[in-house]
Design a protein around this motif. Structure first.
Motif, mmCIF file in Angstrom:
data_model
loop_
_atom_site.group_PDB
_atom_site.id
_atom_site.type_symbol
_atom_site.label_atom_id
_atom_site.label_comp_id
_atom_site.label_asym_id
_atom_site.label_seq_id
_atom_site.Cartn_x
_atom_site.Cartn_y
_atom_site.Cartn_z
ATOM 1 N N MET A 1 0.830 -1.206 0.000
ATOM 2 C CA MET A 1 0.000 0.000 0.000
ATOM 3 C C MET A 1 0.863 1.254 0.000
ATOM 4 O O MET A 1 0.634 2.200 -0.749
ATOM 5 C CB MET A 1 -0.927 -0.014 1.217
ATOM 6 C CG MET A 1 -1.843 1.209 1.301
ATOM 7 S SD MET A 1 -3.174 1.180 0.081
ATOM 8 C CE MET A 1 -4.239 -0.053 0.833
ATOM 9 N N ALA A 2 1.909 1.281 0.880
ATOM 10 C CA ALA A 2 2.776 2.449 0.973
ATOM 11 C C ALA A 2 3.507 2.686 -0.342
ATOM 12 O O ALA A 2 3.649 3.823 -0.795
ATOM 13 C CB ALA A 2 3.784 2.277 2.109
ATOM 14 N N ALA A 3 3.969 1.603 -0.963
ATOM 15 C CA ALA A 3 4.693 1.740 -2.232
ATOM 16 C C ALA A 3 3.774 2.269 -3.318
ATOM 17 O O ALA A 3 4.171 3.119 -4.127
ATOM 18 C CB ALA A 3 5.285 0.396 -2.638
ATOM 19 N N ASP A 4 2.530 1.770 -3.348
ATOM 20 C CA ASP A 4 1.565 2.251 -4.350
ATOM 21 C C ASP A 4 1.276 3.735 -4.160
ATOM 22 O O ASP A 4 1.179 4.490 -5.130
ATOM 23 C CB ASP A 4 0.258 1.458 -4.242
ATOM 24 C CG ASP A 4 0.431 0.008 -4.704
ATOM 25 O OD1 ASP A 4 1.433 -0.267 -5.389
ATOM 26 O OD2 ASP A 4 -0.432 -0.813 -4.371
ATOM 27 N N ALA A 5 1.141 4.163 -2.895
ATOM 28 C CA ALA A 5 0.866 5.569 -2.615
ATOM 29 C C ALA A 5 2.023 6.449 -3.063
ATOM 30 O O ALA A 5 1.826 7.499 -3.686
ATOM 31 C CB ALA A 5 0.601 5.765 -1.121
ATOM 32 N N ALA A 6 3.245 6.016 -2.767
ATOM 33 C CA ALA A 6 4.419 6.806 -3.140
ATOM 34 C C ALA A 6 4.532 6.936 -4.654
ATOM 35 O O ALA A 6 4.838 8.013 -5.184
ATOM 36 C CB ALA A 6 5.680 6.164 -2.566
ATOM 37 N N VAL B 1 1.822 9.384 -5.950
ATOM 38 C CA VAL B 1 2.162 10.776 -5.656
ATOM 39 C C VAL B 1 3.245 11.268 -6.616
ATOM 40 O O VAL B 1 3.166 12.373 -7.164
ATOM 41 C CB VAL B 1 2.631 10.934 -4.199
ATOM 42 C CG1 VAL B 1 3.240 12.311 -3.963
ATOM 43 C CG2 VAL B 1 1.464 10.713 -3.240
ATOM 44 N N GLU B 2 4.260 10.442 -6.835
ATOM 45 C CA GLU B 2 5.336 10.831 -7.748
ATOM 46 C C GLU B 2 4.813 11.035 -9.166
ATOM 47 O O GLU B 2 5.206 11.984 -9.857
ATOM 48 C CB GLU B 2 6.433 9.769 -7.757
ATOM 49 C CG GLU B 2 7.615 10.133 -8.661
ATOM 50 C CD GLU B 2 8.694 9.078 -8.685
ATOM 51 O OE1 GLU B 2 9.712 9.281 -9.378
ATOM 52 O OE2 GLU B 2 8.532 8.031 -8.021
ATOM 53 N N ALA B 3 3.900 10.168 -9.597
ATOM 54 C CA ALA B 3 3.353 10.283 -10.956
ATOM 55 C C ALA B 3 2.575 11.580 -11.127
ATOM 56 O O ALA B 3 2.700 12.264 -12.145
ATOM 57 C CB ALA B 3 2.455 9.079 -11.248
ATOM 58 N N TRP C 1 -2.886 8.552 1.685
ATOM 59 C CA TRP C 1 -3.100 7.467 0.724
ATOM 60 C C TRP C 1 -2.527 6.138 1.214
ATOM 61 O O TRP C 1 -2.955 5.080 0.787
ATOM 62 C CB TRP C 1 -2.508 7.835 -0.631
ATOM 63 C CG TRP C 1 -3.186 9.007 -1.277
ATOM 64 C CD1 TRP C 1 -4.247 9.724 -0.799
ATOM 65 C CD2 TRP C 1 -2.841 9.625 -2.530
ATOM 66 N NE1 TRP C 1 -4.589 10.743 -1.649
ATOM 67 C CE2 TRP C 1 -3.744 10.706 -2.732
ATOM 68 C CE3 TRP C 1 -1.870 9.379 -3.494
ATOM 69 C CZ2 TRP C 1 -3.681 11.516 -3.857
ATOM 70 C CZ3 TRP C 1 -1.794 10.187 -4.621
ATOM 71 C CH2 TRP C 1 -2.698 11.243 -4.794
ATOM 72 N N ARG C 2 -1.530 6.242 2.087
ATOM 73 C CA ARG C 2 -1.015 5.003 2.685
ATOM 74 C C ARG C 2 -2.091 4.312 3.517
ATOM 75 O O ARG C 2 -2.146 3.078 3.590
ATOM 76 C CB ARG C 2 0.193 5.313 3.577
ATOM 77 C CG ARG C 2 1.464 5.630 2.816
ATOM 78 C CD ARG C 2 2.557 6.077 3.777
ATOM 79 N NE ARG C 2 3.797 6.352 3.087
ATOM 80 C CZ ARG C 2 4.846 6.957 3.640
ATOM 81 N NH1 ARG C 2 4.770 7.356 4.912
ATOM 82 N NH2 ARG C 2 5.941 7.168 2.944
ATOM 83 N N GLU C 3 -2.930 5.124 4.159
ATOM 84 C CA GLU C 3 -3.965 4.572 5.033
ATOM 85 C C GLU C 3 -5.250 4.251 4.272
ATOM 86 O O GLU C 3 -5.840 3.177 4.458
ATOM 87 C CB GLU C 3 -4.284 5.576 6.155
ATOM 88 C CG GLU C 3 -3.090 5.923 7.039
ATOM 89 C CD GLU C 3 -2.564 4.713 7.796
ATOM 90 O OE1 GLU C 3 -3.392 3.841 8.156
ATOM 91 O OE2 GLU C 3 -1.343 4.644 8.034
ATOM 92 N N SER C 4 -5.687 5.181 3.422
ATOM 93 C CA SER C 4 -6.996 5.029 2.783
ATOM 94 C C SER C 4 -6.941 4.491 1.364
ATOM 95 O O SER C 4 -7.975 4.171 0.778
ATOM 96 C CB SER C 4 -7.718 6.390 2.776
ATOM 97 O OG SER C 4 -6.957 7.347 2.062
ATOM 98 N N GLY C 5 -5.728 4.408 0.803
ATOM 99 C CA GLY C 5 -5.602 3.959 -0.582
ATOM 100 C C GLY C 5 -5.582 5.137 -1.546
ATOM 101 O O GLY C 5 -6.009 6.245 -1.208
ATOM 102 N N VAL C 6 -5.110 4.883 -2.745
ATOM 103 C CA VAL C 6 -5.028 5.930 -3.760
ATOM 104 C C VAL C 6 -6.434 6.224 -4.284
ATOM 105 O O VAL C 6 -7.168 5.306 -4.653
ATOM 106 C CB VAL C 6 -4.109 5.476 -4.922
ATOM 107 C CG1 VAL C 6 -4.062 6.541 -6.015
ATOM 108 C CG2 VAL C 6 -2.710 5.173 -4.405
ATOM 109 N N PRO C 7 -6.855 7.484 -4.306
ATOM 110 C CA PRO C 7 -8.213 7.817 -4.774
ATOM 111 C C PRO C 7 -8.369 7.555 -6.269
ATOM 112 O O PRO C 7 -7.386 7.394 -6.999
ATOM 113 C CB PRO C 7 -8.340 9.309 -4.458
ATOM 114 C CG PRO C 7 -6.941 9.810 -4.413
ATOM 115 C CD PRO C 7 -6.109 8.681 -3.883
#
Length: 405
Positions: A1-6, A9-11, A49-55
């Motif tokens: 989850m944390a990796a997906d959020a990061a 955000v970078e994208a 986004w780490r907690e709730s997921g990427v919107p």
């Protein structure tokens, strides 16, 4: 989850920083506040986004969050009532639950921003640097590389430019067509440097940032359309130049992602449709006068017309560089001309004995602050130079760098 959020955000940062900042400047009329609010929104995104997921719409989430943070900053400055009433009257703040992300709104904001950054009250380099920072999100070291100056020097220029816009009350508007001419050189230069950063990125894994290349081409088209029905030759030339360079994009990297030099590229991978669009623009630009972008586009057109590397008309390229060097002398132009001379002379040519190659290298080293290395190159250039005027110039430069070496 944390990796997906990061990654998400970078994208968004890479693709939409400029859009977000442009929107916020429309609200705050303050470059620093807009950038700070945007940065806060990105920081909040990493945590939430780490907690709730990427919107579902990451960009919309960040724009909305940044908008709220900008308004909070206005409140904290005790200017809420006066400024919000003014912004509401001007239509900059809208009372809605979700912002309107209509694609026709954001390009208008970006167009206003680029013309605000390129106001003639600012020095030309400051205009371009501020555009690269605010519109495209380039970091200070990336901009410094484009100008061949230390990052600390560029940081100071950016601070002074933003302060002058604020203190002088420079309006966040697109000027009338008859007032654009005084800003055009800076606007075109900024767009081209955005393209260059996309074509050969300063940092990160990929060599090419297609998002920046595409945005620069879009802006080039927009400026040319804006100045219709008779766009300036250099606006046409810049669009042609970017299209020609971008047409070779797919052949610039091999399967492993490593750089492939021009003469070794598979020319069947070049975008012939894009080249066909660009070539008439080159002719149109040259008919309007041989400006710097028109000459560079003409050189690129010669490469794109050659079916094989060995078919390249290098003598013609040298002749164009001769004109370009007189019109816009620079170490990069001198270096490229040196290469063209060597290619035109054939494999037996001795590039190391070409004095302008060493002079160009010395100038680049001088600008980067490598005085000791610049001294060596200036000395080598002096050993080879025979023209007295060139020798006097090189001797003066040598004395200057020896003083700080």
């Amino acid at each position: 989850m944390a990796a997906d959020a990061a990654k998400a955000v970078e994208a968004v940062y890479r693709s939409d920083w400029g859009r977000i900042v442009a929107t916020l400047i429309g609200i705050t009329r303050d470059f620093d506040m807009a950038e700070e609010s945007a940065q806060e929104a990105f920081t909040a995104a990493v945590d939430q986004w780490r907690e709730s997921g990427v919107p579902d719409s990451p960009r919309a989430w960040i724009i909305q969050t940044a908008r709220h943070k900008a308004i909070d900053r206005i409140r904290r400055r005790a200017l809420l009532k006066e400024k919000l009433e003014s912004y509401a009257a001007d239509g900059f703040v809208r009372e809605i639950d979700e912002p309107d992300y209509d694609n026709t709104e954001i390009p208008d904001d970006r167009l206003r921003l680029i013309f605000t950054c390129c106001h003639p009250a600012l020095a030309l380099e400051a205009q371009v640097a501020l555009t690269l920072r605010t519109l495209c999100g380039l970091e200070t070291d990336e901009i410094a590389r484009a100008f061949l100056v230390p990052p600390t020097t560029m940081a100071q220029r950016l601070v002074r430019a933003k302060r002058k816009i604020r203190d002088a009350g420079i309006p966040y508007t697109v000027p009338q067509t008859n007032a654009m001419a005084e800003r055009l050189d800076a606007v075109l230069t900024a767009i081209y440097l955005v393209f260059n950063e996309g074509y050969a990125a300063t940092r990160g894994g990929p060599l090419v940032r297609t998002d920046l290349c595409a945005e620069a081409i879009r802006l080039g088209r927009l400026v040319r359309t804006l100045m219709a029905p008779q766009p300036p030759a250099e606006a046409t030339a810049l669009l042609a130049l970017m299209l020609l360079h971008d047409a070779r994009r797919e052949a610039r990297l091999d399967a492993a992602g490593d750089l492939v030099v021009l003469e070794e590229q598979d020319r069947s991978q070049w975008d012939r449709r894009q080249i066909a669009e660009a070539l008439p623009l080159v002719e149109e630009a040259l008919a309007g006068g041989p400006g710097p972008f028109a000459l560079q586009a003409a050189i690129s057109a010669i490469h794109c017309r050659a079916a094989r590397a060995e078919d390249t008309d290098w003598p013609q390229i040298v002749r164009i560089y001769d004109v370009l060097e007189r019109l816009q002398p620079s170490p990069i132009v001198s270096l490229n001309r040196a290469v063209a001379v060597a290619m035109a002379s054939g494999p037996g040519s001795d590039l190391d004995n070409y004095h302008l190659l060493h002079a160009a290298r010395a100038d680049l080293l001088r600008r980067m602050g490598s005085a000791a290395e610049a001294v060596k190159s200036y000395r080598r250039a002096l050993e080879l130079a025979t023209n007295e005027s060139e020798r006097r110039f090189l001797e003066r430069r040598l004395r200057e760098v020896q003083a700080v070496a």
